[in-house]
Design a protein around this motif. Structure first.
Motif, PDB file in Angstrom:
ATOM      1  N   ASP A   1       0.827  -1.209   0.000  1.00  0.00           N
ATOM      2  CA  ASP A   1       0.000   0.000   0.000  1.00  0.00           C
ATOM      3  C   ASP A   1       0.860   1.258   0.000  1.00  0.00           C
ATOM      4  N   ALA A   2       1.950   1.234   0.767  1.00  0.00           N
ATOM      5  CA  ALA A   2       2.842   2.388   0.807  1.00  0.00           C
ATOM      6  C   ALA A   2       3.580   2.584  -0.514  1.00  0.00           C
ATOM      7  N   THR A   3       3.717   1.510  -1.284  1.00  0.00           N
ATOM      8  CA  THR A   3       4.416   1.567  -2.566  1.00  0.00           C
ATOM      9  C   THR A   3       3.525   2.061  -3.691  1.00  0.00           C
ATOM     10  N   ALA A   4       2.224   1.825  -3.593  1.00  0.00           N
ATOM     11  CA  ALA A   4       1.298   2.103  -4.695  1.00  0.00           C
ATOM     12  C   ALA A   4       1.358   3.544  -5.203  1.00  0.00           C
TER      13      ALA A   4
ATOM     14  N   LEU B   1      -6.295   7.294  -0.373  1.00  0.00           N
ATOM     15  CA  LEU B   1      -6.828   6.161   0.378  1.00  0.00           C
ATOM     16  C   LEU B   1      -5.875   5.716   1.479  1.00  0.00           C
ATOM     17  N   VAL B   2      -4.577   5.691   1.203  1.00  0.00           N
ATOM     18  CA  VAL B   2      -3.603   5.288   2.221  1.00  0.00           C
ATOM     19  C   VAL B   2      -3.576   6.298   3.366  1.00  0.00           C
ATOM     20  N   LEU B   3      -3.609   7.580   3.041  1.00  0.00           N
ATOM     21  CA  LEU B   3      -3.595   8.614   4.083  1.00  0.00           C
ATOM     22  C   LEU B   3      -4.862   8.554   4.931  1.00  0.00           C
ATOM     23  N   ALA B   4      -5.982   8.199   4.292  1.00  0.00           N
ATOM     24  CA  ALA B   4      -7.249   8.145   5.021  1.00  0.00           C
ATOM     25  C   ALA B   4      -7.455   6.816   5.744  1.00  0.00           C
ATOM     26  N   GLY B   5      -6.579   5.832   5.481  1.00  0.00           N
ATOM     27  CA  GLY B   5      -6.729   4.535   6.125  1.00  0.00           C
ATOM     28  C   GLY B   5      -7.878   3.722   5.600  1.00  0.00           C
ATOM     29  N   VAL B   6      -8.276   3.974   4.336  1.00  0.00           N
ATOM     30  CA  VAL B   6      -9.383   3.250   3.709  1.00  0.00           C
ATOM     31  C   VAL B   6      -8.791   2.265   2.712  1.00  0.00           C
TER      32      VAL B   6
ATOM     33  N   ALA C   1      -6.204  -3.149  -5.680  1.00  0.00           N
ATOM     34  CA  ALA C   1      -7.276  -2.487  -6.420  1.00  0.00           C
ATOM     35  C   ALA C   1      -6.701  -1.553  -7.485  1.00  0.00           C
ATOM     36  N   ALA C   2      -5.684  -0.784  -7.118  1.00  0.00           N
ATOM     37  CA  ALA C   2      -5.091   0.141  -8.083  1.00  0.00           C
ATOM     38  C   ALA C   2      -4.432  -0.610  -9.234  1.00  0.00           C
ATOM     39  N   LEU C   3      -3.735  -1.696  -8.920  1.00  0.00           N
ATOM     40  CA  LEU C   3      -3.087  -2.475  -9.967  1.00  0.00           C
ATOM     41  C   LEU C   3      -4.115  -3.110 -10.896  1.00  0.00           C
ATOM     42  N   ALA C   4      -5.227  -3.585 -10.350  1.00  0.00           N
ATOM     43  CA  ALA C   4      -6.272  -4.195 -11.174  1.00  0.00           C
ATOM     44  C   ALA C   4      -6.868  -3.165 -12.136  1.00  0.00           C
ATOM     45  N   VAL C   5      -7.142  -1.962 -11.638  1.00  0.00           N
ATOM     46  CA  VAL C   5      -7.688  -0.911 -12.505  1.00  0.00           C
ATOM     47  C   VAL C   5      -6.695  -0.566 -13.609  1.00  0.00           C
ATOM     48  N   TYR C   6      -5.418  -0.466 -13.245  1.00  0.00           N
ATOM     49  CA  TYR C   6      -4.391  -0.128 -14.231  1.00  0.00           C
ATOM     50  C   TYR C   6      -4.300  -1.196 -15.321  1.00  0.00           C
ATOM     51  N   VAL C   7      -4.326  -2.457 -14.929  1.00  0.00           N
ATOM     52  CA  VAL C   7      -4.221  -3.542 -15.905  1.00  0.00           C
ATOM     53  C   VAL C   7      -5.394  -3.517 -16.873  1.00  0.00           C
ATOM     54  N   VAL C   8      -6.601  -3.261 -16.368  1.00  0.00           N
ATOM     55  CA  VAL C   8      -7.786  -3.219 -17.230  1.00  0.00           C
ATOM     56  C   VAL C   8      -7.675  -2.068 -18.235  1.00  0.00           C
TER      57      VAL C   8
END
Length: 328
Positions: free
Chosen positions: A211-214, A277-282, A292-299
């Motif tokens: 998450d910190a890497t995303a 999202l990471v800053l908000a803890g969600v 989730a971010a990687l899945a959206v990017y791949v699509v």
């Protein structure tokens, strides 16, 4: 295209002149001015006078004999191209002699809308931005910055190997051809796997690290794809649409679908969204933001691959051009 070396006295030798035909496909009528860049190897060094003419238009020339008749009957000279970065436009340039280059330096030649070396420079900048952003987030998550940096460097190294191997699988051919290409898909497969193995070895939390890497990873995508645009790789198809952007694939300059810029914008949006999202803890599940971010990017990437000049249906399939070349 025909050329003759300047300063020849007497009969020219076989390396003092050349004649070369280039076939230009996929140009869209009404898309505006087009530039053609070509290379001729094995010539005597020096200055050359080069001329070009249009041999035929699509459907008009179907044989060598027809081409010769077309050339003799209706010669149509083509002017040298000049590019303006300030106006972002193509115009006719002066017919000045062309100087030869040492073959390894040929890719550094001036090409309309191409900045040689921009991909390397922006790729390095993207990696630096990604590592700095990651360091800030792993520190915030109480994860060892030193261990995270070591895991990231290992992931990048294995990711580059994966990118080269993936490119080699999609573009079979001479080994020299493989030196000039990379595949983002290979990086996206190899780098996370290497990172997970490294994190397990270092005893670091996998989900929080990812998450910190995303955010930084997708900011790197945004920066790197701008480098692709200015280098002329991963170019989109030619188009007459007004939202098309004049760019080059290092051979044909034309109005194109800006696939690199669209992918860059995708990376920027995903980086900003994952940061928020990471800053908000969600959503509260470690690793969910990265997945989730990687899945959206791949699509989105699969959609953009269909709009490239070298069109592929999916990341793991060769392009139609490569398949046809192998069949021939």
């Amino acid at each position: 295209m025909t050329g003759r070396r300047v300063g020849i006295h007497g009969l020219p030798g076989p390396r003092d002149t050349f004649s070369q035909d280039d076939r230009i496909d996929d140009i869209v009528p009404g898309s505006g001015p087009v530039s053609v860049t070509t290379w001729v190897n094995g010539l005597e060094p020096g200055e050359w006078t080069v001329n070009a003419e249009l041999v035929g238009r699509p459907g008009e020339v179907t044989s060598d004999a027809g081409r010769d008749r077309w050339r003799r009957g209706r010669p149509e000279p083509i002017q040298p191209a000049a590019w303006s970065w300030r106006r972002w436009g193509l115009s006719s340039g002066p017919a000045t002699p062309v100087k030869t280059r040492w073959a390894p330096l040929a890719p550094m030649a001036r090409i309309p809308a191409v900045l040689p070396g921009s991909f390397t420079a922006l790729a390095v900048l993207g990696v630096v931005v990604a590592l700095v952003t990651q360091a800030a987030f792993v520190g915030r998550a109480n994860i060892s910055v030193g261990g995270s940096l070591a895991a990231s460097l290992l992931a990048i190294a294995f990711g580059l190997v994966g990118a080269k191997l993936w490119y080699a699988a999609l573009h079979p051919g001479p080994w020299r051809q493989l030196l000039g290409g990379w595949s983002v898909d290979g990086f996206l497969v190899a780098a996370p796997l290497a990172a997970v193995v490294a994190l397990l070895a270092f005893g670091l939390p996998i989900g929080r690290f990812l998450d910190a890497t995303a955010p930084g990873m997708f900011f790197a995508v945004a920066i790197g794809r701008v480098g692709c645009f200015f280098t002329g790789c991963c170019a989109g198809r030619c188009t007459r649409a007004r939202w098309g952007v004049w760019s080059s694939d290092r051979r044909i300059g034309a109005r194109r679908v800006p696939t690199q810029l669209l992918e860059s914008a995708t990376g920027l949006l995903l980086g900003a969204a994952s940061m928020a999202l990471v800053l908000a803890g969600v959503p509260g599940v470690d690793g969910a933001v990265f997945v989730a971010a990687l899945a959206v990017y791949v699509v989105i990437r699969q959609v953009l691959l269909r709009r490239r000049a070298e069109s592929r249906l999916f990341s793991w399939r060769r392009s139609d051009a490569v398949a046809q070349g192998r069949a021939a």
